[in-house]
Design a protein around this motif. Structure first.
Motif, PDB file in Angstrom:
ATOM      1  N   UNK A  55       0.912  -1.136  -0.405  1.00  0.00           N
ATOM      2  CA  UNK A  55      -0.169   0.178   0.306  1.00  0.00           C
ATOM      3  C   UNK A  55       0.729   0.884  -0.150  1.00  0.00           C
ATOM      4  N   UNK A  56       0.219   2.352   0.088  1.00  0.00           N
ATOM      5  CA  UNK A  56       0.583   3.473   0.194  1.00  0.00           C
ATOM      6  C   UNK A  56       1.641   3.696   1.160  1.00  0.00           C
ATOM      7  N   UNK A  57       1.587   2.925   2.112  1.00  0.00           N
ATOM      8  CA  UNK A  57       2.815   3.323   3.325  1.00  0.00           C
ATOM      9  C   UNK A  57       4.192   1.938   3.137  1.00  0.00           C
ATOM     10  N   UNK A  58       3.705   0.977   2.109  1.00  0.00           N
ATOM     11  CA  UNK A  58       4.528   0.075   1.801  1.00  0.00           C
ATOM     12  C   UNK A  58       5.780   0.711   0.490  1.00  0.00           C
ATOM     13  N   UNK A  59       4.692   1.561   0.022  1.00  0.00           N
ATOM     14  CA  UNK A  59       5.609   2.034  -0.896  1.00  0.00           C
ATOM     15  C   UNK A  59       6.947   3.188  -0.407  1.00  0.00           C
ATOM     16  N   UNK A  60       6.117   4.255   0.266  1.00  0.00           N
ATOM     17  CA  UNK A  60       6.593   5.342   1.032  1.00  0.00           C
ATOM     18  C   UNK A  60       8.348   4.397   1.906  1.00  0.00           C
ATOM     19  N   UNK A  61       8.085   3.577   2.733  1.00  0.00           N
ATOM     20  CA  UNK A  61       8.877   2.601   2.783  1.00  0.00           C
ATOM     21  C   UNK A  61      10.344   2.186   2.014  1.00  0.00           C
ATOM     22  N   UNK A  62       9.269   1.430   1.014  1.00  0.00           N
ATOM     23  CA  UNK A  62      10.200   0.605   0.187  1.00  0.00           C
ATOM     24  C   UNK A  62      10.855   2.040  -0.824  1.00  0.00           C
ATOM     25  N   UNK A  63      10.807   3.155  -0.996  1.00  0.00           N
ATOM     26  CA  UNK A  63      11.213   3.845  -1.959  1.00  0.00           C
ATOM     27  C   UNK A  63      12.327   4.180  -0.768  1.00  0.00           C
ATOM     28  N   UNK A  64      12.561   4.670   0.229  1.00  0.00           N
ATOM     29  CA  UNK A  64      13.354   5.028   1.708  1.00  0.00           C
ATOM     30  C   UNK A  64      14.310   4.330   1.376  1.00  0.00           C
ATOM     31  N   UNK A  65      13.655   2.618   1.432  1.00  0.00           N
ATOM     32  CA  UNK A  65      15.000   1.540   2.039  1.00  0.00           C
ATOM     33  C   UNK A  65      15.710   1.197   0.125  1.00  0.00           C
TER      34      UNK A  65
END
Length: 186
Positions: A55-65
């Protein structure tokens, strides 16, 4: 790749690759909604370590990682596009350490964009980059033997199955056995 002041290989500050009718580019904050649409897919969840649901939270975490791993010189993740804008998938260049120049590649394509050879085309472009820009004599893929779609991509991009030992991995608690496929610089 370039060397930093310690002699370790690092990624250039900006990577944008073209070829095979594709533009492979860096992910941006503007791509977050598209990432959720691409990666929230049962097929991707089954074969990759990506979060599910994505979801949107997973996308933000993925981009940060992704940004941190890029800065650390470990992974280069590029959006697969045909126009330089709309992400349709991702191609990855993966290193286990900054001291080891060996790389493996990975890829995924969103369900709405499959059937257009995007993964094979992106794999050819990234393989060419690894061989001719970075100077690597060999790049590899780790593919589950039962993943027929990924095996077909490897064949289409002129990778060959090696006789290297099988690689056991655990993906979301499920055991998988990966075969090594390789492409050697000619």
């Amino acid at each position: 790749m370039t060397s930093d002041n310690t002699g370790r290989l690092t990624f250039p500050s900006h990577v944008r690759l073209t070829g095979e009718g594709l533009i492979l580019r860096e992910w941006t904050d503007d791509d977050l909604p598209a990432m959720a649409g691409l990666f929230d897919d049962p097929h991707i969840a089954y074969w990759t370590p990506l979060a599910s649901p994505f979801d949107a939270a997973a996308a933000r975490a993925y981009l940060a990682r992704a940004r941190q791993e890029r800065a650390d010189g470990l992974r280069l993740r590029l959006a697969i596009t045909t126009d330089g804008n709309l992400p349709q998938g991702e191609i990855l260049l993966i290193r286990t350490s900054t001291d080891d120049p060996a790389v493996s590649l990975g890829y995924t394509v969103g369900a709405a964009h499959r059937g257009r050879r995007l993964a094979a085309r992106a794999l050819k472009v990234m393989t060419d980059y690894a061989h001719h820009t970075i100077g690597l004599p060999r790049v590899t893929l780790g593919i589950g033997a039962e993943n027929g779609a990924s095996v077909a991509v490897a064949h289409a991009a002129n990778f060959h199955l090696t006789d290297e030992p099988l690689i056991p991995v655990i993906n979301k608690g499920r055991p998988l056995v990966l075969q090594t496929w390789a492409h050697d610089r000619t």
